[in-house]
Write a protein that holds these residues in place. Structure first.
Motif, short mmCIF file in Angstrom:
data_model
loop_
_atom_site.label_atom_id
_atom_site.label_comp_id
_atom_site.label_asym_id
_atom_site.label_seq_id
_atom_site.Cartn_x
_atom_site.Cartn_y
_atom_site.Cartn_z
N ASP A 40 1.14 60.98 80.10
CA ASP A 40 1.16 62.38 79.67
C ASP A 40 2.33 63.07 80.37
OD1 ASP A 40 0.79 65.05 79.15
OD2 ASP A 40 -1.24 65.16 79.99
N THR A 41 3.32 63.48 79.59
CA THR A 41 4.49 64.13 80.17
C THR A 41 4.58 65.59 79.75
OG1 THR A 41 5.81 63.18 78.36
CG2 THR A 41 5.85 62.04 80.48
N TRP B 164 11.00 58.44 87.13
CA TRP B 164 10.73 59.88 87.03
C TRP B 164 10.88 60.28 85.57
CZ3 TRP B 164 12.91 57.70 91.28
CH2 TRP B 164 12.40 58.07 92.55
N LEU B 165 9.84 60.89 85.03
CA LEU B 165 9.81 61.31 83.62
C LEU B 165 9.79 62.84 83.61
CD1 LEU B 165 6.96 58.84 82.54
CD2 LEU B 165 9.40 58.38 82.71
N LEU B 166 10.96 63.44 83.57
CA LEU B 166 11.07 64.89 83.70
C LEU B 166 11.23 65.54 82.32
CD1 LEU B 166 13.55 65.06 86.75
CD2 LEU B 166 11.05 64.77 86.74
N ARG B 167 10.98 66.81 82.30
CA ARG B 167 11.19 67.57 81.07
C ARG B 167 12.53 68.28 81.07
NH1 ARG B 167 6.99 67.85 77.85
NH2 ARG B 167 7.65 69.82 76.88
N ARG C 27 6.59 64.04 85.52
CA ARG C 27 5.82 63.03 86.23
C ARG C 27 6.73 62.02 86.92
NH1 ARG C 27 0.83 65.46 85.78
NH2 ARG C 27 0.27 65.77 83.59
N PHE C 28 6.13 61.32 87.87
CA PHE C 28 6.70 60.06 88.35
C PHE C 28 5.59 59.02 88.33
CE2 PHE C 28 5.17 62.02 92.29
CZ PHE C 28 4.58 60.98 92.98
N VAL C 29 5.98 57.77 88.17
CA VAL C 29 5.03 56.66 88.05
C VAL C 29 5.56 55.48 88.84
CG1 VAL C 29 3.85 55.06 86.48
CG2 VAL C 29 4.34 57.41 85.73
N ALA D 57 9.19 65.19 75.08
CA ALA D 57 8.04 64.54 74.46
C ALA D 57 6.80 64.78 75.29
CB ALA D 57 8.30 63.05 74.31
N ALA D 58 5.66 64.92 74.62
CA ALA D 58 4.39 65.15 75.31
C ALA D 58 3.84 63.87 75.92
CB ALA D 58 3.36 65.73 74.36
#
Length: 620
Positions: free
Chosen positions: A577-578, A603-606, A582-584, A520-521
């Protein structure tokens, strides 16, 4: 068998065995409604995760720390004594006293002169021509003499010191022997051996403070004892004009003077030899051949004694759950805390109490902890000292250098990183957090914790390094806490200034600490916060997981500050925005800008990283 031995034999062995296996519940469980984590409404478990008592340097006791934990409302206390200090590995035990400094088992031992009161004359003479019969093969002794200038007491003393403070040691089961030659002594002019012991809170109508034992040689031929408050005095028989061997057992004397105290929860903080004069009388004599010993014990004997003390103190401090940990300290680049179900004393490759410089030793320690089902913490990454903070550019340079070291061996394979130090090693909390961000940027998934590394047990809430860690855990049971730590389901901060809850939730399902993948974007991170400080801000820290490596040891983060008033509903949904991985994480800051609480990241990885996602961090 002594009275101490009889009392200790009666300790509950079944309870001790249960502690060692991680089964004993030391302190009552919270109410069921508080013990089960169901989002931000549940009551997280507060944990003091790096605490030193009477087996480490410093004047702290288990009693003092438990008193502070109770007063601060802390749920769980982990005992993390230094391994080599508990084992007294390589400690000096035979001091020949043939000079103001000598090498003992490869350790530098020294004596520092002290003078008290008004002296007409005094002398500290390192006498190479005189020695006790027991030390004839190593000639030398120290002669102390003092004459006061009036009626009031005055003294000359020598105080012991050693490299890395290894003269400080636990008093349990300890015997001290020293040879003494009283040349001129009387009730008003005498020789002394003084042991100052650990600090304790106010108890039994006595004030808080350090307890002191003074052993007196004044020519009397009978042993007698007297006590005043925190001071105990023992008169020892010794004949003038000849060598005598004095033998003392401080723990036994603590028990005789103050039977309400747990005598094994005490350390020798200072050891001082002296000559004391009153009424202008001469005190004169020699000391030689100091021996400090205890009966031979197994490697894990001190851990078993610690477990016995935990069981006993659980009855006095029932609201605090205690667990054994251990700080494995003789490795580079830093010490490693061991949290787990069964703690054992590691083997020491070096006979001296110094760190093994081989990086492989640190890696082996972490592997050993993992093989025993435990978690390993990378402690105080900027060092153990507490100097003044470096200028900003100096802090940035040190952060970059340490980051390279951490990345080079993937934090030795540790699971946890001590982040929450307001200041340590000349570096502020922001640089500690940025070091953590460098790790997150490189898919090094470390659970951040806040700790005090306290050695005093006197002012948990008021001292600068006062951080604790809160776990979103099902209960205070050891297994549940380890699960939360492994998964990053913890936050940390200043318990004197923050009593709320911090949590993160990704796309309505993945909890704080999780590592998730999605193409997801844009994704949503719910930032949960209760009891925010009025007039404060929440800093939203975002970073890209671009695996920059050692060539770019920078955090690479951006941040946005939002007023805490935005959390009037207890949460704010943050779009992220992924398009890149990213990490937050979030930081809670009060109205002065001071950081009072920090979340762990998500962690929001692709894509799944090359090393995979650690099982505890996979969202279900």
């Amino acid at each position: 068998m002594s009275s101490i031995s009889r009392r200790h034999v009666l300790k509950t062995t079944a309870a001790v065995a249960a502690i060692g296996a991680g089964r004993l519940s030391l302190g009552p469980q919270p109410a069921a409604a508080e013990a089960t984590t169901k989002g931000a409404a549940s009551r997280p478990v507060s944990m003091a995760m790096h605490i030193h008592a009477s087996w480490s340097e410093g004047n702290g006791t288990m009693q003092g720390h438990l008193d502070q934990a109770t007063r601060a409302g802390i749920d769980v206390l982990w005992w993390t004594e230094h391994d080599f200090r508990m084992a007294e590995h390589g400690y000096p035990n035979l001091i020949h006293m043939n000079g103001a400094a000598e090498q003992v088992n490869g350790v530098a031992w020294s004596w520092a002169e002290q003078r008290e009161g008004t002296l007409a004359s005094s002398q500290v003479l390192w006498d190479k021509t005189t020695a006790s019969p027991g030390d004839a093969s190593t000639p030398g002794s120290v002669r102390l003499s003092a004459t006061s200038a009036g009626r009031d007491a005055a003294a000359v003393r020598i105080s012991a010191g050693a490299t890395n403070t290894v003269m400080q040691r636990s008093l349990y089961d300890q015997t001290i022997e020293v040879d003494v030659f009283p040349a001129e002594v009387s009730p008003h002019a005498y020789l002394t051996l003084v042991v100052s012991t650990s600090w304790r809170p106010a108890t039994a109508h006595r004030p808080a403070g350090q307890y002191t034992l003074t052993y007196v040689v004044d020519g009397t031929q009978g042993r007698s004892r007297s006590r005043s408050g925190l001071d105990g005095v023992v008169h020892l028989p010794a004949r003038q004009g000849r060598w005598n061997t004095l033998r003392i057992s401080p723990a036994e004397d603590i028990e005789r003077f103050w039977p309400d105290l747990e005598s094994r929860d005490a350390a020798m903080i200072t050891l001082t030899l002296g000559a004391v004069s009153e009424k202008e009388r001469l005190a004169d004599g020699w000391f030689d051949l100091l021996r400090i010993s205890r009966p031979a014990r197994s490697a894990n004997a001190s851990l078993r004694v610690q477990a016995e003390l935990m069981a006993g103190y659980a009855r006095r401090f029932p609201t605090v759950r205690q667990y054994q940990g251990l700080e494995v300290s003789l490795v580079k680049p830093t010490h490693v805390n061991w949290f787990g179900h069964k703690i054992t004393m590691p083997e020491f490759a070096n006979p001296l109490p110094v760190a093994d410089p081989d990086p492989a030793a640190g890696l082996a320690v972490v592997q050993m902890i993992h093989s025993n089902g435990g978690l390993a913490s990378y402690n105080h990454p900027f060092g153990t000292a507490h100097p003044a903070e470096l200028p900003p550019e100096g802090q940035d340079a040190l952060r970059a250098a340490v980051a390279k070291t951490v990345l080079a061996d993937r934090a030795m394979g540790c699971d946890i990183l001590e982040v929450g130090y307001p200041s340590r090693g000349g570096v502020d909390l922001d640089r500690h957090s940025q070091l953590w961000d460098v790790c997150s940027r490189n898919a090094l998934f470390l659970t951040g914790t806040g700790v005090s590394d306290d050695h005093s047990g006197q002012d948990w809430l008021g001292q600068e390094s006062n951080f604790v860690t809160w776990a979103h855990a099902r209960s205070r049971d050891l297994g549940d806490l380890l699960t939360s730590l492994a998964a990053g389901r913890v936050y940390f901060g200043d318990p004197a200034r923050f009593s709320g809850v911090v949590d993160l939730l990704v796309d309505g399902s993945a909890p704080m600490g999780s590592v998730t993948t999605s193409r997801a974007a844009t994704r949503t991170v719910r930032a949960i916060l209760t009891k925010p400080p009025v007039g404060g801000v929440v800093r939203i820290v975002r970073g890209t997981v671009d695996l920059a490596g050692e060539a770019q040891p920078e955090p690479g983060t951006t941040f946005t500050d939002m007023p805490t008033s935005a959390w009037h509903r207890g949460f704010v949904d943050l779009p992220v925005d992924t398009g890149s991985p990213r990490f937050v994480r979030i930081e809670v800051r009060d109205g002065t800008g001071k950081v009072i609480a920090l979340s762990n990241p998500v962690w929001l990885l692709r894509d799944t990283p090359a090393g995979g996602i650690p099982a505890p961090r996979r969202a279900h």
